[in-house]
Write a protein that holds these residues in place. Structure first.
Motif, PDB file in Angstrom:
ATOM      1  N   GLY A  69      46.990 -48.975  47.047  1.00 48.53           N
ATOM      2  CA  GLY A  69      46.309 -48.236  45.992  1.00 48.53           C
ATOM      3  C   GLY A  69      45.527 -49.160  45.068  1.00 48.53           C
ATOM      4  O   GLY A  69      44.546 -48.761  44.465  1.00 48.53           O
ATOM      5  N   LEU A  70      45.972 -50.399  44.970  1.00 43.82           N
ATOM      6  CA  LEU A  70      45.290 -51.383  44.131  1.00 43.82           C
ATOM      7  C   LEU A  70      44.213 -52.144  44.883  1.00 43.82           C
ATOM      8  O   LEU A  70      43.585 -53.040  44.353  1.00 43.82           O
ATOM      9  N   GLY A  71      44.025 -51.800  46.155  1.00 39.52           N
ATOM     10  CA  GLY A  71      43.006 -52.481  46.945  1.00 39.52           C
ATOM     11  C   GLY A  71      43.499 -53.773  47.565  1.00 39.52           C
ATOM     12  O   GLY A  71      42.714 -54.591  48.019  1.00 39.52           O
ATOM     13  N   ILE A  72      44.815 -53.983  47.588  1.00 39.54           N
ATOM     14  CA  ILE A  72      45.393 -55.187  48.163  1.00 39.54           C
ATOM     15  C   ILE A  72      46.030 -54.818  49.490  1.00 39.54           C
ATOM     16  O   ILE A  72      46.849 -53.919  49.559  1.00 39.54           O
ATOM     17  N   ASP A  73      45.644 -55.533  50.532  1.00 42.32           N
ATOM     18  CA  ASP A  73      46.223 -55.284  51.851  1.00 42.32           C
ATOM     19  C   ASP A  73      47.402 -56.238  52.029  1.00 42.32           C
ATOM     20  O   ASP A  73      47.222 -57.448  51.936  1.00 42.32           O
ATOM     21  N   PRO A  74      48.605 -55.725  52.290  1.00 43.45           N
ATOM     22  CA  PRO A  74      49.783 -56.593  52.345  1.00 43.45           C
ATOM     23  C   PRO A  74      49.932 -57.381  53.647  1.00 43.45           C
ATOM     24  O   PRO A  74      51.023 -57.739  54.025  1.00 43.45           O
ATOM     25  N   ARG A  75      48.844 -57.632  54.367  1.00 40.05           N
ATOM     26  CA  ARG A  75      48.902 -58.436  55.577  1.00 40.05           C
ATOM     27  C   ARG A  75      47.545 -59.102  55.795  1.00 40.05           C
ATOM     28  O   ARG A  75      46.575 -58.803  55.117  1.00 40.05           O
ATOM     29  N   CYS A  76      47.493 -59.983  56.789  1.00 41.91           N
ATOM     30  CA  CYS A  76      46.237 -60.677  57.101  1.00 41.91           C
ATOM     31  C   CYS A  76      45.195 -59.689  57.625  1.00 41.91           C
ATOM     32  O   CYS A  76      45.523 -58.735  58.309  1.00 41.91           O
ATOM     33  N   ARG A  77      43.937 -59.958  57.311  1.00 45.13           N
ATOM     34  CA  ARG A  77      42.841 -59.107  57.770  1.00 45.13           C
ATOM     35  C   ARG A  77      42.372 -59.510  59.164  1.00 45.13           C
ATOM     36  O   ARG A  77      41.895 -58.686  59.917  1.00 45.13           O
ATOM     37  N   CYS A  78      42.484 -60.788  59.487  1.00 42.50           N
ATOM     38  CA  CYS A  78      41.955 -61.322  60.741  1.00 42.50           C
ATOM     39  C   CYS A  78      43.053 -61.522  61.769  1.00 42.50           C
ATOM     40  O   CYS A  78      44.010 -62.253  61.531  1.00 42.50           O
ATOM     41  N   VAL A  79      42.895 -60.887  62.909  1.00 44.23           N
ATOM     42  CA  VAL A  79      43.815 -61.084  64.021  1.00 44.23           C
ATOM     43  C   VAL A  79      43.263 -62.168  64.937  1.00 44.23           C
ATOM     44  O   VAL A  79      43.984 -63.058  65.372  1.00 44.23           O
ATOM     45  N   GLU A  80      41.966 -62.106  65.201  1.00 41.03           N
ATOM     46  CA  GLU A  80      41.283 -63.101  66.024  1.00 41.03           C
ATOM     47  C   GLU A  80      40.126 -63.682  65.223  1.00 41.03           C
ATOM     48  O   GLU A  80      39.559 -63.011  64.370  1.00 41.03           O
ATOM     49  N   THR A  81      39.764 -64.943  65.534  1.00 43.70           N
ATOM     50  CA  THR A  81      38.637 -65.568  64.840  1.00 43.70           C
ATOM     51  C   THR A  81      37.596 -66.030  65.847  1.00 43.70           C
ATOM     52  O   THR A  81      37.900 -66.325  66.999  1.00 43.70           O
ATOM     53  N   GLU A  82      36.377 -66.095  65.378  1.00 46.47           N
ATOM     54  CA  GLU A  82      35.236 -66.522  66.200  1.00 46.47           C
ATOM     55  C   GLU A  82      34.924 -67.980  65.873  1.00 46.47           C
ATOM     56  O   GLU A  82      34.775 -68.339  64.702  1.00 46.47           O
ATOM     57  N   SER A  83      34.838 -68.817  66.903  1.00 44.71           N
ATOM     58  CA  SER A  83      34.514 -70.221  66.669  1.00 44.71           C
ATOM     59  C   SER A  83      33.136 -70.600  67.214  1.00 44.71           C
ATOM     60  O   SER A  83      32.646 -71.695  66.952  1.00 44.71           O
ATOM     61  N   ARG A  84      32.492 -69.676  67.972  1.00 44.58           N
ATOM     62  CA  ARG A  84      31.134 -69.952  68.472  1.00 44.58           C
ATOM     63  C   ARG A  84      30.145 -69.989  67.305  1.00 44.58           C
ATOM     64  O   ARG A  84      30.328 -69.304  66.308  1.00 44.58           O
ATOM     65  N   ARG A  85      29.094 -70.736  67.468  1.00 46.52           N
ATOM     66  CA  ARG A  85      28.071 -70.852  66.418  1.00 46.52           C
ATOM     67  C   ARG A  85      27.246 -69.569  66.334  1.00 46.52           C
ATOM     68  O   ARG A  85      26.477 -69.267  67.246  1.00 46.52           O
ATOM     69  N   ILE A  86      27.415 -68.827  65.254  1.00 45.70           N
ATOM     70  CA  ILE A  86      26.662 -67.586  65.065  1.00 45.70           C
ATOM     71  C   ILE A  86      26.006 -67.548  63.688  1.00 45.70           C
ATOM     72  O   ILE A  86      25.645 -66.491  63.191  1.00 45.70           O
ATOM     73  N   GLY A  87      25.838 -68.713  63.074  1.00 47.84           N
ATOM     74  CA  GLY A  87      25.332 -68.808  61.713  1.00 47.84           C
ATOM     75  C   GLY A  87      24.026 -68.082  61.460  1.00 47.84           C
ATOM     76  O   GLY A  87      23.840 -67.453  60.422  1.00 47.84           O
ATOM     77  N   LYS A  88      23.103 -68.113  62.417  1.00 48.40           N
ATOM     78  CA  LYS A  88      21.793 -67.485  62.203  1.00 48.40           C
ATOM     79  C   LYS A  88      21.872 -65.952  62.224  1.00 48.40           C
ATOM     80  O   LYS A  88      20.940 -65.284  61.820  1.00 48.40           O
ATOM     81  N   TYR A  89      22.967 -65.409  62.697  1.00 50.88           N
ATOM     82  CA  TYR A  89      23.133 -63.951  62.753  1.00 50.88           C
ATOM     83  C   TYR A  89      23.900 -63.386  61.558  1.00 50.88           C
ATOM     84  O   TYR A  89      24.076 -62.184  61.445  1.00 50.88           O
ATOM     85  N   ILE A  90      24.350 -64.256  60.658  1.00 48.22           N
ATOM     86  CA  ILE A  90      25.195 -63.834  59.546  1.00 48.22           C
ATOM     87  C   ILE A  90      24.358 -63.398  58.350  1.00 48.22           C
ATOM     88  O   ILE A  90      23.473 -64.119  57.900  1.00 48.22           O
ATOM     89  N   GLU A  91      24.674 -62.224  57.854  1.00 50.35           N
ATOM     90  CA  GLU A  91      24.013 -61.694  56.657  1.00 50.35           C
ATOM     91  C   GLU A  91      24.771 -62.085  55.392  1.00 50.35           C
ATOM     92  O   GLU A  91      24.197 -62.522  54.410  1.00 50.35           O
ATOM     93  N   SER A  92      26.089 -61.884  55.394  1.00 48.15           N
ATOM     94  CA  SER A  92      26.903 -62.200  54.230  1.00 48.15           C
ATOM     95  C   SER A  92      28.295 -62.649  54.671  1.00 48.15           C
ATOM     96  O   SER A  92      28.697 -62.418  55.805  1.00 48.15           O
ATOM     97  N   VAL A  93      28.997 -63.281  53.735  1.00 50.09           N
ATOM     98  CA  VAL A  93      30.317 -63.826  54.036  1.00 50.09           C
ATOM     99  C   VAL A  93      31.269 -63.498  52.896  1.00 50.09           C
ATOM    100  O   VAL A  93      30.909 -63.601  51.725  1.00 50.09           O
ATOM    101  N   LEU A  94      32.486 -63.096  53.252  1.00 53.71           N
ATOM    102  CA  LEU A  94      33.558 -62.908  52.283  1.00 53.71           C
ATOM    103  C   LEU A  94      34.620 -63.958  52.552  1.00 53.71           C
ATOM    104  O   LEU A  94      34.986 -64.193  53.700  1.00 53.71           O
ATOM    105  N   PHE A  95      35.116 -64.578  51.491  1.00 60.21           N
ATOM    106  CA  PHE A  95      36.095 -65.647  51.615  1.00 60.21           C
ATOM    107  C   PHE A  95      37.386 -65.201  50.950  1.00 60.21           C
ATOM    108  O   PHE A  95      37.380 -64.787  49.788  1.00 60.21           O
TER     109      PHE A  95
END
Length: 99
Positions: free
Chosen positions: A27-53
């Motif tokens: 309800g507070l907008g906090i997710d009680p677990r990790c958001r990422c199950v898998e991660t991408e390591s290939r170079r896709i920088g030119k296709y990225i619009e925005s990033v959340l950290f």
């Protein structure tokens, strides 16, 4: 007979309070677990619009970087240990500090 009704009422009431407490993080907008199950390591920088950290927290021990792609608006988790991701984040953070 009345004492049984009182006990059942108290148990139902406590169960109601407990379930509400567990749901309060969402309800507070906090997710009680990790958001990422898998991660991408290939170079896709030119296709990225925005990033959340998302730094490591009590809900997830991992640093999470979620990128939104320009064309499809798809969200992809980036590997925070990948060299290109580190350089990409450094470059973006420098451009933000200058503005």
């Amino acid at each position: 007979m009345n004492s049984k009704i009182v006990y059942v009422s108290i148990i139902v009431f406590l169960a109601y309070l407990t379930s509400g407490e567990g749901m309060s993080l969402r309800g507070l907008g906090i997710d009680p677990r990790c958001r990422c199950v898998e991660t991408e390591s290939r170079r896709i920088g030119k296709y990225i619009e925005s990033v959340l950290f998302f730094p490591a927290s009590s809900h997830c021990k991992d640093t999470e970087i979620i990128a939104t792609l320009k064309s499809t608006k798809q969200k992809i988790c980036l590997d925070p240990a990948a060299e290109w991701v580190i350089k990409f984040i450094e470059k973006k953070s420098k451009s933000i500090k200058k503005t």
